[in-house]
Design a protein around this motif. Structure first.
Motif, PDB file in Angstrom:
ATOM      1  N   HIS A  58       0.851  -1.184   0.000  1.00  0.00           N
ATOM      2  CA  HIS A  58       0.000   0.000   0.000  1.00  0.00           C
ATOM      3  C   HIS A  58       0.892   1.240   0.000  1.00  0.00           C
ATOM      4  CE1 HIS A  58       0.816  -1.079   4.204  1.00  0.00           C
ATOM      5  NE2 HIS A  58       0.737   0.212   4.474  1.00  0.00           N
ATOM      6  N   PRO A  59       0.377   2.374  -0.445  1.00  0.00           N
ATOM      7  CA  PRO A  59       1.216   3.567  -0.597  1.00  0.00           C
ATOM      8  C   PRO A  59       1.172   4.487   0.622  1.00  0.00           C
ATOM      9  CG  PRO A  59      -0.881   3.932  -1.679  1.00  0.00           C
ATOM     10  CD  PRO A  59      -0.938   2.543  -1.102  1.00  0.00           C
ATOM     11  N   HIS A  60       2.237   5.280   0.757  1.00  0.00           N
ATOM     12  CA  HIS A  60       2.295   6.386   1.712  1.00  0.00           C
ATOM     13  C   HIS A  60       3.013   7.549   1.043  1.00  0.00           C
ATOM     14  CE1 HIS A  60       0.938   4.346   5.387  1.00  0.00           C
ATOM     15  NE2 HIS A  60       1.636   3.297   4.991  1.00  0.00           N
ATOM     16  N   SER A  61       2.714   8.755   1.499  1.00  0.00           N
ATOM     17  CA  SER A  61       3.458   9.923   1.053  1.00  0.00           C
ATOM     18  C   SER A  61       3.398  10.991   2.140  1.00  0.00           C
ATOM     19  CB  SER A  61       2.891  10.479  -0.263  1.00  0.00           C
ATOM     20  OG  SER A  61       1.546  10.889  -0.104  1.00  0.00           O
ATOM     21  N   HIS A  62       4.425  11.852   2.166  1.00  0.00           N
ATOM     22  CA  HIS A  62       4.478  13.001   3.074  1.00  0.00           C
ATOM     23  C   HIS A  62       4.231  12.596   4.522  1.00  0.00           C
ATOM     24  CE1 HIS A  62       4.248  14.801  -0.835  1.00  0.00           C
ATOM     25  NE2 HIS A  62       2.963  14.550  -0.959  1.00  0.00           N
ATOM     26  N   THR A  63       4.869  11.502   4.945  1.00  0.00           N
ATOM     27  CA  THR A  63       4.692  10.994   6.306  1.00  0.00           C
ATOM     28  C   THR A  63       5.992  10.359   6.798  1.00  0.00           C
ATOM     29  OG1 THR A  63       2.416  10.416   5.682  1.00  0.00           O
ATOM     30  CG2 THR A  63       3.197   9.611   7.796  1.00  0.00           C
ATOM     31  N   GLU A  64       6.344  10.641   8.046  1.00  0.00           N
ATOM     32  CA  GLU A  64       7.442   9.946   8.715  1.00  0.00           C
ATOM     33  C   GLU A  64       6.824   8.819   9.542  1.00  0.00           C
ATOM     34  OE1 GLU A  64      10.798  10.765   8.364  1.00  0.00           O
ATOM     35  OE2 GLU A  64      10.002  12.080   6.797  1.00  0.00           O
ATOM     36  N   ILE A  65       7.161   7.576   9.235  1.00  0.00           N
ATOM     37  CA  ILE A  65       6.523   6.409   9.856  1.00  0.00           C
ATOM     38  C   ILE A  65       7.557   5.708  10.739  1.00  0.00           C
ATOM     39  CG2 ILE A  65       5.338   4.234   9.435  1.00  0.00           C
ATOM     40  CD1 ILE A  65       4.587   5.377   6.651  1.00  0.00           C
ATOM     41  N   VAL A  66       7.307   5.719  12.048  1.00  0.00           N
ATOM     42  CA  VAL A  66       8.226   5.132  13.017  1.00  0.00           C
ATOM     43  C   VAL A  66       7.536   3.942  13.677  1.00  0.00           C
ATOM     44  CG1 VAL A  66       9.570   5.520  15.120  1.00  0.00           C
ATOM     45  CG2 VAL A  66       9.364   7.343  13.407  1.00  0.00           C
ATOM     46  N   ARG A  77       8.911  -4.812   3.742  1.00  0.00           N
ATOM     47  CA  ARG A  77       9.452  -4.700   2.388  1.00  0.00           C
ATOM     48  C   ARG A  77       8.885  -3.429   1.773  1.00  0.00           C
ATOM     49  NH1 ARG A  77       7.955 -10.089   2.575  1.00  0.00           N
ATOM     50  NH2 ARG A  77       6.051  -9.721   1.380  1.00  0.00           N
ATOM     51  N   ASP A  78       9.732  -2.693   1.015  1.00  0.00           N
ATOM     52  CA  ASP A  78       9.225  -1.469   0.393  1.00  0.00           C
ATOM     53  C   ASP A  78       9.710  -1.354  -1.046  1.00  0.00           C
ATOM     54  OD1 ASP A  78      11.783  -0.032   0.306  1.00  0.00           O
ATOM     55  OD2 ASP A  78      11.530   0.352   2.437  1.00  0.00           O
ATOM     56  N   SER A  79       9.106  -0.395  -1.753  1.00  0.00           N
ATOM     57  CA  SER A  79       9.377  -0.230  -3.183  1.00  0.00           C
ATOM     58  C   SER A  79      10.741   0.357  -3.457  1.00  0.00           C
ATOM     59  CB  SER A  79       8.288   0.649  -3.812  1.00  0.00           C
ATOM     60  OG  SER A  79       8.167   1.884  -3.134  1.00  0.00           O
ATOM     61  N   ALA A  80      11.457   0.786  -2.409  1.00  0.00           N
ATOM     62  CA  ALA A  80      12.828   1.268  -2.582  1.00  0.00           C
ATOM     63  C   ALA A  80      13.843   0.141  -2.436  1.00  0.00           C
ATOM     64  CB  ALA A  80      13.129   2.385  -1.577  1.00  0.00           C
ATOM     65  N   GLY A  81      13.344  -1.099  -2.229  1.00  0.00           N
ATOM     66  CA  GLY A  81      14.234  -2.254  -2.201  1.00  0.00           C
ATOM     67  C   GLY A  81      14.673  -2.708  -0.826  1.00  0.00           C
ATOM     68  N   HIS A  82      14.132  -2.126   0.243  1.00  0.00           N
ATOM     69  CA  HIS A  82      14.509  -2.538   1.590  1.00  0.00           C
ATOM     70  C   HIS A  82      13.647  -3.726   2.040  1.00  0.00           C
ATOM     71  CE1 HIS A  82      15.343   1.894   1.404  1.00  0.00           C
ATOM     72  NE2 HIS A  82      16.531   1.416   1.743  1.00  0.00           N
ATOM     73  N   GLU A  83      14.287  -4.699   2.627  1.00  0.00           N
ATOM     74  CA  GLU A  83      13.576  -5.830   3.223  1.00  0.00           C
ATOM     75  C   GLU A  83      14.254  -6.171   4.539  1.00  0.00           C
ATOM     76  OE1 GLU A  83      12.044 -10.396   2.325  1.00  0.00           O
ATOM     77  OE2 GLU A  83      12.756  -9.122   0.684  1.00  0.00           O
ATOM     78  N   ALA A  96       8.330   8.512   3.978  1.00  0.00           N
ATOM     79  CA  ALA A  96       7.587   8.286   2.737  1.00  0.00           C
ATOM     80  C   ALA A  96       7.870   9.374   1.706  1.00  0.00           C
ATOM     81  CB  ALA A  96       6.090   8.216   3.034  1.00  0.00           C
ATOM     82  N   ALA A  97       8.135  10.600   2.194  1.00  0.00           N
ATOM     83  CA  ALA A  97       8.492  11.713   1.304  1.00  0.00           C
ATOM     84  C   ALA A  97       7.515  11.821   0.137  1.00  0.00           C
ATOM     85  CB  ALA A  97       9.938  11.564   0.852  1.00  0.00           C
ATOM     86  N   GLY A  98       8.049  11.890  -1.101  1.00  0.00           N
ATOM     87  CA  GLY A  98       7.185  12.076  -2.264  1.00  0.00           C
ATOM     88  C   GLY A  98       6.346  10.869  -2.622  1.00  0.00           C
ATOM     89  N   GLY A  99       6.639   9.699  -2.006  1.00  0.00           N
ATOM     90  CA  GLY A  99       5.807   8.525  -2.255  1.00  0.00           C
ATOM     91  C   GLY A  99       6.604   7.238  -2.201  1.00  0.00           C
ATOM     92  N   VAL A 100       6.058   6.244  -1.501  1.00  0.00           N
ATOM     93  CA  VAL A 100       6.681   4.933  -1.395  1.00  0.00           C
ATOM     94  C   VAL A 100       5.575   3.928  -1.110  1.00  0.00           C
ATOM     95  CG1 VAL A 100       7.122   5.021   1.108  1.00  0.00           C
ATOM     96  CG2 VAL A 100       8.661   3.710  -0.370  1.00  0.00           C
ATOM     97  N   ARG A 101       5.826   2.679  -1.472  1.00  0.00           N
ATOM     98  CA  ARG A 101       4.887   1.598  -1.186  1.00  0.00           C
ATOM     99  C   ARG A 101       5.588   0.575  -0.299  1.00  0.00           C
ATOM    100  NH1 ARG A 101       0.533   1.841  -4.613  1.00  0.00           N
ATOM    101  NH2 ARG A 101      -0.022  -0.329  -4.185  1.00  0.00           N
ATOM    102  N   HIS A 102       4.823  -0.032   0.620  1.00  0.00           N
ATOM    103  CA  HIS A 102       5.460  -1.051   1.455  1.00  0.00           C
ATOM    104  C   HIS A 102       4.469  -2.128   1.873  1.00  0.00           C
ATOM    105  CE1 HIS A 102       4.654   0.632   5.798  1.00  0.00           C
ATOM    106  NE2 HIS A 102       3.638   0.856   5.017  1.00  0.00           N
ATOM    107  N   VAL A 103       5.043  -3.237   2.349  1.00  0.00           N
ATOM    108  CA  VAL A 103       4.313  -4.403   2.840  1.00  0.00           C
ATOM    109  C   VAL A 103       4.756  -4.627   4.280  1.00  0.00           C
ATOM    110  CG1 VAL A 103       3.987  -6.896   2.581  1.00  0.00           C
ATOM    111  CG2 VAL A 103       4.240  -5.455   0.552  1.00  0.00           C
ATOM    112  N   GLU A 104       3.797  -4.955   5.163  1.00  0.00           N
ATOM    113  CA  GLU A 104       4.110  -5.277   6.551  1.00  0.00           C
ATOM    114  C   GLU A 104       3.410  -6.577   6.900  1.00  0.00           C
ATOM    115  OE1 GLU A 104       4.207  -1.050   8.779  1.00  0.00           O
ATOM    116  OE2 GLU A 104       2.439  -1.452   7.547  1.00  0.00           O
TER     117      GLU A 104
END
Length: 216
Positions: A58-66, A77-83, A96-104
């Motif tokens: 699912h997507p996120h943008s303009h959010t700091e997620i801690v 896992r996220d769309s920037a390649g981190h797992e 998330a900045a301008g936009g990222v997708r991730h799985v939890e």
């Protein structure tokens, strides 16, 4: 000082699929116009995932997620390649900045409980970023400069005291145990929202773990 109890949280998620969510702020269908944010904090969700359950991409943008894991293991896992696998004691942050997708997901064999806090950045946009601090030490501050915020993790023995940061806004979330704040007893998943308070201390009534946000 505004104290809000665990049983006041909005109940969400999808229990039929093994997901239970407790929301401290307005979230999705749970809308309360006077409970949209406190300082930079716009969400504080306690998530409970059964083994094999999780949030699909699912997507996120303009959010700091801690994210702070209470028990179990969280697979990210996220769309920037981190797992990564996030465990108790680790601090994970996804900008998330301008936009990222991730799985939890809970890919483990035991129940997973984690607290996820969303902060509004000072400026929108930018490039997504990811960071994980393994086994953060007690009382070590973790800075989120994008939101002008500092996270303080405290693990207290019964009877131990700790100063509450003096800041324009301070958000206190009790992870486990019980603490006294200015004479008020707080238990697991209770929270306190402090505005302009000075000279306050927390005392652990039992062994306790706390997350405190200090915000300019």
């Amino acid at each position: 000082m505004d104290v809000r109890r665990a049983d006041e949280r909005y109940r969400g998620g999808d229990p039929a699929t093994g997901i239970e969510s407790w929301h401290a702020f307005s979230f999705g269908p749970y809308y309360e116009p006077d409970n949209l944010r406190f300082g930079a904090v716009i969400a504080c969700n306690e998530e409970r995932l059964a083994p094999g359950a999780g949030f699909d991409e699912h997507p996120h943008s303009h959010t700091e997620i801690v994210t702070w894991v209470v028990e179990g293991e969280l697979t990210h896992r996220d769309s920037a390649g981190h797992e990564t696998v996030v465990r108790p004691g680790d601090v994970q942050r996804l900008s998330a900045a301008g936009g990222v997708r991730h799985v939890e997901r809970n890919d483990g064999s035991k129940p997973l409980v984690f607290v996820q806090m969303w902060l509004a950045p000072l400026e929108p946009g930018g490039e997504p970023a990811y960071e994980i601090v393994r086994g953060i030490a007690d009382s070590t501050p973790y800075a989120v400069p994008e939101a002008a915020a500092m996270l303080h993790v405290r693990r207290l023995a019964a009877g131990e005291r700790t100063a509450v940061p003096e800041a324009h806004h301070v958000y206190v979330h009790v992870v486990r145990g019980e603490v006294l704040l200015d004479g008020v007893l707080l238990g697991p998943a209770d929270e306190a929202r402090l505005t302009g308070e000075k000279g306050l201390e927390l005392e652990a009534a039992t062994e306790a773990e706390l997350l405190m946000w200090e915000m300019a």
